[in-house]
Design an enzyme around this catalytic site. Structure first.
Site, short mmCIF file in Angstrom:
data_model
loop_
_atom_site.label_atom_id
_atom_site.label_comp_id
_atom_site.label_asym_id
_atom_site.label_seq_id
_atom_site.Cartn_x
_atom_site.Cartn_y
_atom_site.Cartn_z
N SER A 5 0.82 -1.22 0.00
CA SER A 5 0.00 0.00 0.00
C SER A 5 0.85 1.27 0.00
O SER A 5 1.61 1.52 -0.91
CB SER A 5 -0.96 -0.04 1.20
OG SER A 5 -1.90 1.00 1.15
N ASP A 222 -2.62 6.98 -3.11
CA ASP A 222 -1.51 6.28 -2.46
C ASP A 222 -1.00 5.18 -3.38
O ASP A 222 -1.48 5.01 -4.51
CB ASP A 222 -1.91 5.74 -1.07
CG ASP A 222 -2.83 4.53 -1.16
OD1 ASP A 222 -3.56 4.41 -2.16
OD2 ASP A 222 -2.82 3.69 -0.24
N ASP A 224 -1.17 1.95 -3.80
CA ASP A 224 -2.01 0.94 -4.43
C ASP A 224 -3.41 1.46 -4.73
O ASP A 224 -4.32 0.70 -5.07
CB ASP A 224 -2.07 -0.34 -3.59
CG ASP A 224 -2.82 -0.16 -2.27
OD1 ASP A 224 -2.96 0.99 -1.80
OD2 ASP A 224 -3.27 -1.17 -1.70
N ALA A 326 -9.75 9.78 8.01
CA ALA A 326 -9.14 11.05 7.62
C ALA A 326 -8.06 10.85 6.57
O ALA A 326 -7.80 11.73 5.74
CB ALA A 326 -8.55 11.75 8.85
N ASN A 327 -7.44 9.65 6.54
CA ASN A 327 -6.37 9.38 5.57
C ASN A 327 -6.88 9.20 4.15
O ASN A 327 -6.08 9.00 3.23
CB ASN A 327 -5.55 8.16 6.00
CG ASN A 327 -6.36 6.87 6.04
OD1 ASN A 327 -7.36 6.70 5.34
ND2 ASN A 327 -5.93 5.94 6.89
N ARG A 456 -5.03 5.28 22.84
CA ARG A 456 -5.33 3.90 22.43
C ARG A 456 -4.00 3.17 22.20
O ARG A 456 -3.02 3.78 21.77
CB ARG A 456 -6.19 3.84 21.17
CG ARG A 456 -5.63 4.57 19.98
CD ARG A 456 -6.51 4.43 18.75
NE ARG A 456 -6.46 3.09 18.19
CZ ARG A 456 -5.58 2.70 17.25
NH1 ARG A 456 -4.69 3.56 16.79
NH2 ARG A 456 -5.60 1.48 16.80
N SER A 458 -1.27 0.95 20.32
CA SER A 458 -0.91 0.62 18.94
C SER A 458 -1.20 -0.86 18.69
O SER A 458 -1.13 -1.70 19.60
CB SER A 458 0.57 0.90 18.70
OG SER A 458 1.02 0.29 17.51
N THR A 460 0.64 -2.62 16.64
CA THR A 460 1.86 -3.29 16.15
C THR A 460 3.10 -3.07 17.00
O THR A 460 4.08 -3.80 16.84
CB THR A 460 2.18 -2.78 14.72
OG1 THR A 460 2.28 -1.35 14.74
CG2 THR A 460 1.09 -3.18 13.74
N ARG A 465 -0.83 5.57 21.61
CA ARG A 465 -1.06 6.72 20.74
C ARG A 465 -1.95 7.73 21.46
O ARG A 465 -3.01 7.37 21.98
CB ARG A 465 -1.69 6.28 19.42
CG ARG A 465 -0.83 5.29 18.65
CD ARG A 465 -1.40 4.97 17.28
NE ARG A 465 -0.64 3.92 16.61
CZ ARG A 465 0.51 4.11 15.97
NH1 ARG A 465 1.04 5.31 15.90
NH2 ARG A 465 1.13 3.09 15.40
#
Length: 496
Positions: A5, A222, A224, A326-327, A456, A458, A460, A465
């Site tokens: 991506s 972006d 992909d 939002a992204n 919250r 993360s 990974t 965050r």
């Protein structure tokens, strides 16, 4: 789909489409994790056999499953594709079909189309998008309100597959003046200094855009092509941009669809048998100003945990569900019940009052349902729908961006010993444990006008965050810093 991506070109991986065309169902995620982490081939085979028995999947050769394979423009895609083919062909009777270099949304669309009895090739994809776009433009009251020769859209293709596919799509379209930069045909590097993720996060001008583009309508895909954001270059003396993100795209779509539903409901005789249920879905990261704007339109706004899979699942509960992050990743879902009702309503209006505003509203909604990719967020279909709506309303990007003013925000990552110590509720807006931290966050937030903050874990890495909003950027920065200190106090490396 072989893609990473919006990540750098050296990264690669896979995205798996469900038979519905959507993302892999959540119930199958633990099985996928177990397969990926199998220590050896014997354990891998055992997992497959056990899962097949549990799901009652037969290996008797009567059913020939077909797996569609696609890849983006990363050089490593070819070897991953070959590995996938070997895995597929090791299952008796299965077929792997190489769809070539495609966008991620194209592959999802193809899977959905095939399972609905359509051909589902790239050509059908292009033809459905282009014909639906032309239908929307033809239904603009009094014709197109913009001069395409003057009203150019400049698109950053992220040096990826999306720019190449947009060039192909443009050959089937009239009424749009699009210039594609960073198309992937030059020497640029995928997602490096370009692309929707870079533009949305950094809020700076991507490569190959400069002061000659001041005031023009610009957009970024972006790598992909499953995300899209718009932007303008405001001045020559700064690299900063005016960003028009996924929240603004959602607001534009919600406003347009609400208007068409309102037109459709003014058919004279009151129809009490069926009232389409329109809802919009966001995460806690959506700017508070966008949520207030949507609620001000009288729309139902639902919040989910962060992640497209949660947004998509919630949107599917409505007759018309619109979701965006939002992204710039998002889409519109239409229920089968609503589309069936809409087809019947269109036929009824065509016989009773053909060419009426009500019938045109029905035709517009049907065209939107075909233009938008209901399987997954699709930068190309979203771009065409944005352009059709802006033409319909006669709006500049500046007017669209002025629907509401984003509240200043700040995000911070805090390294912690164990991110799983934080348990959240209410779509990740409240902390259930550890005890006391939510009350402390509330106390800090209350000090700032228009203050809002949440934390919250993360998914990974061992970080928490922190997100904060307030009436000014200084206030948002200060609130985020204060909440980050609370996180460090309760959960940080040095905490007891």
């Amino acid at each position: 789909m072989m893609t990473a991506s919006h990540n750098k070109i050296s990264d690669n991986g896979i995205k798996i489409a469900d038979p519905s065309g959507g993302m892999l169902t959540q119930q199958w995620e633990p099985f996928a994790d177990a397969l990926a982490n199998a220590p050896d081939s014997d354990r891998l085979l055992q997992l497959i056999v056990e899962f097949a028995e549990k799901e009652n999947i037969k290996f008797d050769g009567d059913f020939r499953p077909e797996i569609l394979l696609g890849r983006d423009t990363r050089p490593s895609g070819e070897s991953l594709l070959e590995a996938a083919k070997q895995g597929i062909h090791s299952i008796v009777g299965s077929v792997g079909s190489d769809m070539g270099v495609v966008t991620t949304p194209q592959l999802h669309w193809m899977v959905r189309a095939r399972n609905k009895g359509m051909k589902g090739s790239e050509l059908e994809y292009f033809e459905q998008l282009s014909s639906s776009f032309r239908c929307l433009v033809d239904l603009i009251p009094g014709g197109s309100k913009t001069d395409s020769a003057e009203n150019k859209l400049i698109v950053d293709g992220a040096h990826g597959v999306g720019g190449e596919k947009l060039d192909s799509l443009m050959k089937l379209l009239d009424g749009l003046n699009i210039e594609v930069r960073n198309s992937g045909k030059g020497t640029g590097i995928l997602n490096e200094g370009v692309g929707a993720d870079f533009v949305q996060k950094e809020k700076v001008v991507p490569d190959n855009f400069d002061s000659n583009d001041i005031g023009k309508r610009c957009a970024s895909l972006d790598g992909d092509a499953d995300r899209l954001v718009y932007f303008t270059v405001p001045s020559a003396d700064s690299s900063k941009i005016d960003l028009v993100d996924g929240d603004k795209i959602l607001s534009l779509f919600a406003l347009y669809i609400k208007e068409q539903l309102s037109l459709l409901s003014t058919t004279g005789a009151e129809d009490n048998s069926y009232k389409p249920h329109l809802g919009v879905v966001q995460t806690a990261y959506a700017n508070g100003a966008s949520t207030d704007y949507l609620k001000g339109l009288g729309l139902e706004v639902a919040l989910t945990p962060t992640g497209v899979k949660y947004l998509h699942e919630k949107a599917a509960e409505y007759d018309i569900g619109i979701y965006f992050e939002a992204n710039g990743h998002g889409t519109i879902l239409f229920s089968e019940r609503f589309l069936s009702w809409l087809e019947d309503k269109n036929k009824e209006l065509a016989s009773a009052s053909e060419g009426s505003q009500q019938q045109k509203a029905a035709l517009r909604l049907l065209a939107v349902s075909k233009l938008i990719n209901q399987a997954v967020g699709d930068a190309l279909s979203v771009l065409l729908l944005v352009e059709a709506i802006l033409q319909h309303k006669g709006w500049s990007i500046q007017y669209w961006n002025g629907l509401y003013q984003d509240l200043p925000s700040k995000q911070i990552k805090v390294i912690v010993k164990d991110r799983t110590a934080v348990v959240t509720t209410n779509a990740e807006t409240q902390v259930a444990s550890p005890q006391g931290i939510q009350e402390a966050i509330n106390s800090e937030t209350a000090k700032y006008p228009w203050g809002r903050s949440f934390i919250r874990p993360s998914g990974t890495e061992d970080v928490i965050r922190v997100y904060a909003e307030a009436s000014t950027q200084d206030a948002a920065d200060s609130l985020a810093s204060s909440v980050a200190k609370l996180v460090d106090k309760y959960l940080g490396i040095s905490s007891s």
